[in-house]
Scaffold this active site. Structure first.
Site, mmCIF file in Angstrom:
data_model
loop_
_atom_site.group_PDB
_atom_site.id
_atom_site.type_symbol
_atom_site.label_atom_id
_atom_site.label_comp_id
_atom_site.label_asym_id
_atom_site.label_seq_id
_atom_site.Cartn_x
_atom_site.Cartn_y
_atom_site.Cartn_z
ATOM 1 N N HIS B 225 -33.315 66.755 -33.740
ATOM 2 C CA HIS B 225 -33.734 67.479 -32.775
ATOM 3 C C HIS B 225 -34.597 68.795 -32.991
ATOM 4 C CE1 HIS B 225 -32.873 69.883 -29.037
ATOM 5 N NE2 HIS B 225 -33.521 68.975 -28.487
ATOM 6 N N VAL B 237 -44.805 68.002 -30.392
ATOM 7 C CA VAL B 237 -45.567 67.312 -31.665
ATOM 8 C C VAL B 237 -46.498 66.442 -31.077
ATOM 9 C CG1 VAL B 237 -43.475 67.774 -32.951
ATOM 10 C CG2 VAL B 237 -43.732 65.442 -31.780
ATOM 11 N N GLY B 265 -41.086 68.338 -23.061
ATOM 12 C CA GLY B 265 -42.294 69.014 -23.536
ATOM 13 C C GLY B 265 -42.065 69.188 -25.120
ATOM 14 N N LYS B 266 -41.524 68.242 -25.926
ATOM 15 C CA LYS B 266 -41.229 68.415 -27.301
ATOM 16 C C LYS B 266 -42.238 67.380 -27.982
ATOM 17 C CE LYS B 266 -36.419 69.779 -26.544
ATOM 18 N NZ LYS B 266 -34.945 69.115 -26.278
ATOM 19 N N ILE B 267 -42.497 66.491 -27.347
ATOM 20 C CA ILE B 267 -43.629 65.540 -27.701
ATOM 21 C C ILE B 267 -44.683 65.276 -26.841
ATOM 22 C CG2 ILE B 267 -44.163 63.041 -28.363
ATOM 23 C CD1 ILE B 267 -41.096 62.824 -29.411
#
Lengths: 295, 295, 295, 295
Positions: B225, B237, B265-267
């Site tokens: 994570h 990413v 909103g992390k990828i």
């Protein structure tokens, strides 16, 4: 660096997944290169639609496999492709009620047109009618699938290639598949009786008379167990690898470690066994590539 | 036929495991060949003792990786090996009470000598004492691990190689490991304060300033994570592959599909994502072999 | 017939899953009824959002638990609910890019409003500012979470109830969570230093001084291992049950059988151990119901 | 607080495992209490040896089940117990070669005496000889198992109770089991022909004529699929719950979500479906307890 080198390095690690992968490659290499071995493969799960049709057909064509035990679903998919249908690329998040309305059926992220299923029924009935009635009244599944293979002249078809190479395909659960439905509907109006005892006699004969028996188990289910149990009359198989995602601690046969089969007299000993934890549609081509690479 | 050919054929299947494997190879090839990418790898599970020490050290040495996030256990095992200890080949059916009496500790079928753990404690305390006290009073885990790497002159050590190449190793769960115990015992008598905020600032800076960020996730846990959450400040990413045996339907982060991270909103999007269902210690060397093969 | 009867019948089966379930109920009953036990619980995976908030809060309120070790995510969710937010019922097949646009984040089939995350940041910063600066400059996670619990007067909140009952909540991976991001952003402009060594000292003290230590492990990850490793100084815990869906044969700590911990000196012996294969959010309430039923 | 209350609270959580468990209880309650339902259960994995023999026999005796589809192994174990044999409690770490020498066979941590298998063969041959030859020449598996049930006067036997209550037990994979071997050896010297088409006709008739069809699926394999495919002639089943540890993303039928079956016309719609992730030998007794509790 080639995959066979990687496999040897993995076996040298000696523990965990790499050791099991490396050992499986070594066992498979022995099974493929030692003429004493009669090799059987069991197919459960989406092996044919998952892209292994060519891999297994090639192994049959090169006579590296001597017998196949499969679910009815894999035979169904081989026949559908032999009739010219292709699966579609879908997604596991599609709405199944809408797919139903649009005439599409789903296997995880793969789609099959309902039209293909309907064509299969017609083709099955037509091919059954061409089998002499006397034969149809008491037929083994391997004989039936040879008859179909003869009538399906697709060089990439597993059924066709197996028939051409006289490799029997055993299908102990043939009734539980789309093809099975077609056999049953045909049998309601025409003479047809499938005799699984004939299959089992053939399988027991083949394993009993083999100098050595090797087994490759892709997925679990009924096919997994079948060569093992037939080999109990010869004191067990000599070598076995399995590729599975099923877990052992639920106690089901699909996820059971191969070692258990030793206690049942279905495998001879601990030396030539390896369980590869993974997806058979990915791992089997990689194991095969490594096992057939010249060293 | 080489593994990169197989991977391309698998991607062409378009469905199920083969499609995911083939796509993962393509993404990894892009991450390794496109200079815009800053690449991170997360290590959870028995990655170092499972034989991937050389694979990852080589990638660091060739500057194909720019940052590492790992559990404390993998750092512990790298250090144990750098001190000259080797794991032993055991079995998952050994009696753990007897192993305890014999001074052996078990990880599935792998054994570690208690002696190695004791040597690690001495070495850790000795290496800590050589770090200037002012630095020790407020040190990030990546700085600490560089200090250790400098003092462990083993060319095959991940810590040593990462230090030599100035690649940071982040260890957000360092306290929960044998190494962590040693840090804590040292801190009871000597000044030592590890400041994870410094680690996170460094990781946020690295991802924020990268043209593109790619992530390889081996296993789940906290390391999985960590690069993703740090990348939320840059909008996610650009590419990610994960290799896992954990299942999605329990709802835990370890088995979660990468797609979920898009909603956080992390990828950035769906294009450059692939989940390979399998054992990272087997699949990562195979994916790497395929991704680095000349086409 | 009540569930405690079923559990006893299951233990009498003696094999497979039923034996493990029945034994786990018996161990849990002993842990809850024998005053010698200090009981710890570890929380990984979606324990709080998965509906166990009330179950665990009740156990804390009744002083049946003496310490908690958790992921940052479970603390994050407890705080979000204490601030008045509720999760939404979604589906695992929703499109994550669209969810992102609509301000929703997904955990399997559960949705969280982005608004809740934003409110959490504001609340966290506000609550941090109310902690005396001297305390903030060197604070353990359990002290920090008590401070938050004091400021969140929700009787159903785990943080609030744990503070009221003086039960420490340890969060060794607090940095790897939404809450952790908020701590980090605060620390960029204000004095804040979290000292995990203080947590570990407290946990070692608690386990060292307990007559007996019992552990309930929900899911794996860092929380699973933490009480076990802290108990190595007392020669291991006396009783442990774990509920997990992770598999043992990958070699990772999350799926490891409890027996392995005996070889590391983290568990005392084989008698008081049980692994229940299943989903902790379903199995723990059922085990608790059975263990607390009057016989 | 009783388990039915817990189940309702779980359904109210609305997400993750608890929602699925709660919904499964509600569906099962409907199936058991609404007289319109004809209920079928499928048994795969170690259901009978895993302690569910009494549970299922009781449901058959109370006429809450109308039909059973099972693997050959579960029938084999019911017969072994009806002959007076009991399984032994072993361990999953025993040496299988030594077990073999001592006449013991292993299923995970359960042991079966080889003597029991030998007695089963004698008893099977004896019972077969008592079936009129005309019947033996074309017999369905459900007819064969009724004949055995009649000759095995054990009130706790599933075969006996099913015969007494006229509930058919279908065994499409009967050949792939210890019992199947005995049928085959008998058939080598005596007239015996098992006709699975007769089974399928009976199953299609039963489902076609039912006002509503409900299915409980324990484990996967061939039994899972069988009631569903037979129900495709009536447009699908009305309600279905499955308990499984198999994962969906390998694409195999055993782990497939029930929703997929909608796209094949084997299940009518999304309303009355629930998958419980877990071990059927543990979860089914708990679901049944909750579903039969008076509200």
């Amino acid at each position: 660096m080639r995959i066979s080198n990687i496999a040897r390095q993995m076996e040298a690690v000696g523990v965990l997944g790499p050791a099991r992968f490396g050992k499986a490659v070594r066992i498979l290499r022995e099974m493929f290169s030692n003429d004493d071995y009669s090799n059987f493969i069991s197919l459960a799960g989406p092996i044919i639609p998952g892209g292994l049709r060519n891999v297994i057909t090639d192994l049959v064509d090169e006579k590296l496999l001597d017998g196949i035990v499969t679910t009815g679903a894999n035979v169904t998919h081989d026949m559908i492709e032999a009739l010219g249908h292709r699966h579609l690329v879908g997604s596991e998040t599609l709405d199944d009620s809408k797919l139903r309305q649009r005439g599409l059926s789903r296997i995880y992220d793969l789609l099959v047109r309902q039209k293909a299923i309907e064509d299969l029924e017609k083709a099955t009935h037509r091919m059954l009618s061409r089998i002499p009635e006397s034969k149809r009244r008491n037929i083994a599944t391997y004989e039936l699938l040879w008859e179909f293979g003869k009538q399906l002249p697709d060089r990439q078809s597993l059924l066709h290639t197996a028939q051409r190479r006289s490799i029997p395909i055993f299908c102990p659960g043939i009734f539980d598949s789309m093809l099975g439905l077609n056999l049953w509907t045909y049998s309601q109006l025409n003479p047809l009786l499938i005799n699984p005892f004939k299959d089992f006699s053939k399988l027991v004969d083949m394993t009993y008379n083999a100098r050595k028996v090797g087994v490759v188990i892709l997925g679990g289910g009924m096919p997994k167990h079948h060569v093992l149990i037939a080999s109990s009359y010869r004191g067990g198989v000599d070598a076995a690898i399995q590729i599975t995602l099923d877990r052992p601690d639920g106690g089901g046969a699909s996820g059971a470690p191969l070692e258990e089969a030793i206690s049942w007299g279905k495998i001879k000993g601990h030396q030539m066994l390896a369980t590869v934890l993974g997806d058979a549609t990915v791992m089997f081509p990689l194991l095969t590539l490594a096992a057939l690479e010249r060293e």
